[in-house]
Design a protein around this motif. Structure first.
Motif, short mmCIF file in Angstrom:
data_model
loop_
_atom_site.label_atom_id
_atom_site.label_comp_id
_atom_site.label_asym_id
_atom_site.label_seq_id
_atom_site.Cartn_x
_atom_site.Cartn_y
_atom_site.Cartn_z
N GLU A 49 28.85 54.63 -15.53
CA GLU A 49 27.14 55.46 -15.08
C GLU A 49 26.69 54.06 -14.95
O GLU A 49 26.32 53.89 -16.67
CB GLU A 49 27.57 56.29 -15.16
N ILE A 50 26.26 53.13 -14.57
CA ILE A 50 25.17 52.40 -14.77
C ILE A 50 23.64 52.72 -13.95
O ILE A 50 23.85 52.80 -13.16
CB ILE A 50 25.09 50.98 -14.87
N ASP A 51 22.53 53.15 -14.56
CA ASP A 51 21.81 53.40 -13.67
C ASP A 51 21.89 54.39 -12.46
O ASP A 51 21.10 54.16 -11.34
CB ASP A 51 21.05 51.94 -13.03
N GLY A 52 22.29 55.56 -12.82
CA GLY A 52 23.27 56.23 -12.09
C GLY A 52 24.36 56.21 -10.73
O GLY A 52 24.78 56.51 -9.82
N HIS A 53 24.43 54.87 -10.61
CA HIS A 53 25.58 54.24 -9.82
C HIS A 53 27.00 53.74 -10.37
O HIS A 53 27.09 53.84 -12.00
CB HIS A 53 25.69 52.76 -9.17
N LEU A 54 28.17 54.82 -9.50
CA LEU A 54 29.31 53.93 -10.21
C LEU A 54 29.74 52.41 -10.82
O LEU A 54 30.04 51.85 -9.83
CB LEU A 54 30.50 54.90 -9.90
N ALA A 55 30.18 52.27 -11.72
CA ALA A 55 30.15 50.93 -11.81
C ALA A 55 32.09 50.65 -12.59
O ALA A 55 32.13 49.38 -12.45
CB ALA A 55 29.81 49.95 -13.46
N GLY A 56 32.57 51.33 -13.10
CA GLY A 56 33.92 51.09 -12.46
C GLY A 56 35.00 52.52 -13.85
O GLY A 56 33.68 53.88 -14.04
N PHE A 57 35.92 52.59 -14.00
CA PHE A 57 36.60 53.95 -14.33
C PHE A 57 37.92 53.00 -15.09
O PHE A 57 38.10 52.07 -14.67
CB PHE A 57 36.95 54.86 -13.14
N LEU A 58 38.46 54.00 -16.16
CA LEU A 58 39.62 53.92 -16.97
C LEU A 58 40.34 55.27 -16.52
O LEU A 58 39.97 56.16 -16.84
CB LEU A 58 39.49 53.31 -17.97
N ILE A 59 41.58 55.02 -16.33
CA ILE A 59 42.56 56.12 -16.30
C ILE A 59 43.96 55.76 -17.02
O ILE A 59 44.17 54.48 -17.27
CB ILE A 59 43.70 56.40 -14.97
N ALA A 60 44.02 56.70 -18.18
CA ALA A 60 45.14 56.70 -18.94
C ALA A 60 45.92 57.84 -18.98
O ALA A 60 45.35 58.68 -18.77
CB ALA A 60 44.56 55.97 -19.88
N LEU A 61 47.23 57.90 -19.72
CA LEU A 61 47.90 59.02 -19.59
C LEU A 61 49.24 59.07 -21.25
O LEU A 61 49.43 57.77 -21.65
CB LEU A 61 48.84 58.92 -19.16
N ARG A 62 48.88 59.73 -21.73
CA ARG A 62 49.96 60.28 -22.65
C ARG A 62 51.51 60.42 -22.18
O ARG A 62 52.06 60.29 -21.13
CB ARG A 62 49.66 61.62 -23.74
N ASP A 63 52.28 60.46 -23.34
CA ASP A 63 54.07 60.69 -22.57
C ASP A 63 53.68 62.19 -22.75
O ASP A 63 52.77 62.82 -23.03
CB ASP A 63 54.94 60.08 -24.19
N GLY A 64 54.68 61.37 -22.19
CA GLY A 64 55.60 63.52 -21.79
C GLY A 64 55.21 63.80 -20.40
O GLY A 64 55.07 64.99 -19.85
N ARG A 65 54.07 63.02 -19.47
CA ARG A 65 53.47 63.73 -18.33
C ARG A 65 54.34 63.43 -17.28
O ARG A 65 55.82 62.35 -17.42
CB ARG A 65 52.94 62.87 -17.72
N ASP A 66 54.65 64.15 -16.25
CA ASP A 66 55.70 63.71 -14.88
C ASP A 66 55.05 63.45 -14.14
O ASP A 66 54.43 63.51 -12.93
CB ASP A 66 55.55 65.50 -14.11
N TYR A 67 54.99 62.06 -14.36
CA TYR A 67 54.36 60.47 -13.97
C TYR A 67 55.39 59.69 -13.30
O TYR A 67 55.67 59.17 -14.09
CB TYR A 67 53.11 60.17 -14.05
N SER A 68 55.54 59.25 -12.10
CA SER A 68 57.20 58.33 -11.51
C SER A 68 56.42 56.52 -11.43
O SER A 68 57.16 56.12 -10.86
CB SER A 68 57.36 58.89 -10.19
#
Length: 209
Positions: A49-68
């Motif tokens: 968040e830069i000056d109140g604005h969404l500037a980016g994001f990162l999503i990460a998951l650990r092993d063991g998730r139910d993810y296809s």
């Protein structure tokens, strides 16, 4: 310029979805249901968040998730413990500010006290030498390649060893007084209440291992 890297909040999701789906061919599109899955299940989901604005994001998951995801499944088949970077997106207006490296430093700090390996993939079709160079200079090495489905792009599967993990494991995670110190920078993400039981089971399993 005031920059904050923080855990995603529910009111951020519409902006995250819009940012993801305007990022271009190198980022797979999301729908609201898939984004809700990440909000409820991802071990790491942080926004810039830069000056109140969404500037980016990162999503990460650990092993063991139910993810296809085929790339997540590839790492699951080859490694017992890892953090997998599913996607990172930086808004056009905030590129070339070093946000990518800031995010990677942050997720690296999250991962290295929990697992021995940080993983991700980069698209080889279309080829992007800047992305490949970025990951190479950050310590990632190719450990495989695969095609995402019959008609999907060829990807390079990357992994980065996290040597600090051995010390953390021996000193804290497998110590009789097991668990990381109660410090803000070591804390994991507070998942929505519906997932607290699953998180508790994971932590209990780590302490027994």
């Amino acid at each position: 310029m005031a920059l904050a890297i923080r855990d995603v909040r529910e009111h951020d999701l519409d902006a995250v979805l819009a940012l993801n789906n305007t990022a271009g061919r190198s980022i797979l599109a999301l729908d609201a249901e898939r984004l809700r899955y990440f909000y409820e299940q991802a071990d790491y989901f942080r926004v810039a968040e830069i000056d109140g604005h969404l500037a980016g994001f990162l999503i990460a998951l650990r092993d063991g998730r139910d993810y296809s995801s085929p790339n997540y499944l590839w790492f699951s088949e080859h490694y017992p413990a890892f953090v997998y970077i599913d996607r990172i997106v930086i808004a056009n207006a905030y590129r070339r500010h070093g946000l990518g490296r800031i995010f990677y430093c942050d997720v690296n700090s999250y991962a290295e006290v929990r697992v021995p390996l940080l993983t991700c993939e980069v698209f080889l079709e279309p080829a992007d030498d800047v992305v490949v160079l970025f990951h190479g200079t950050y310590g990632f090495q190719e450990v495989g390649q695969q095609r995402m489905g019959e008609r999907g792009p060829q990807v390079s599967l990357l992994a980065k060893d996290l040597p600090s993990y051995t010390y953390v494991r021996d000193t804290y995670l497998e110590n009789e007084n097991s668990g990381l110190p109660d410090l803000p920078w070591l804390a994991g993400r507070d998942l929505p209440l519906a997932n607290q039981d699953a998180k508790a089971r994971r932590l209990a399993g780590e302490r027994r291992s």
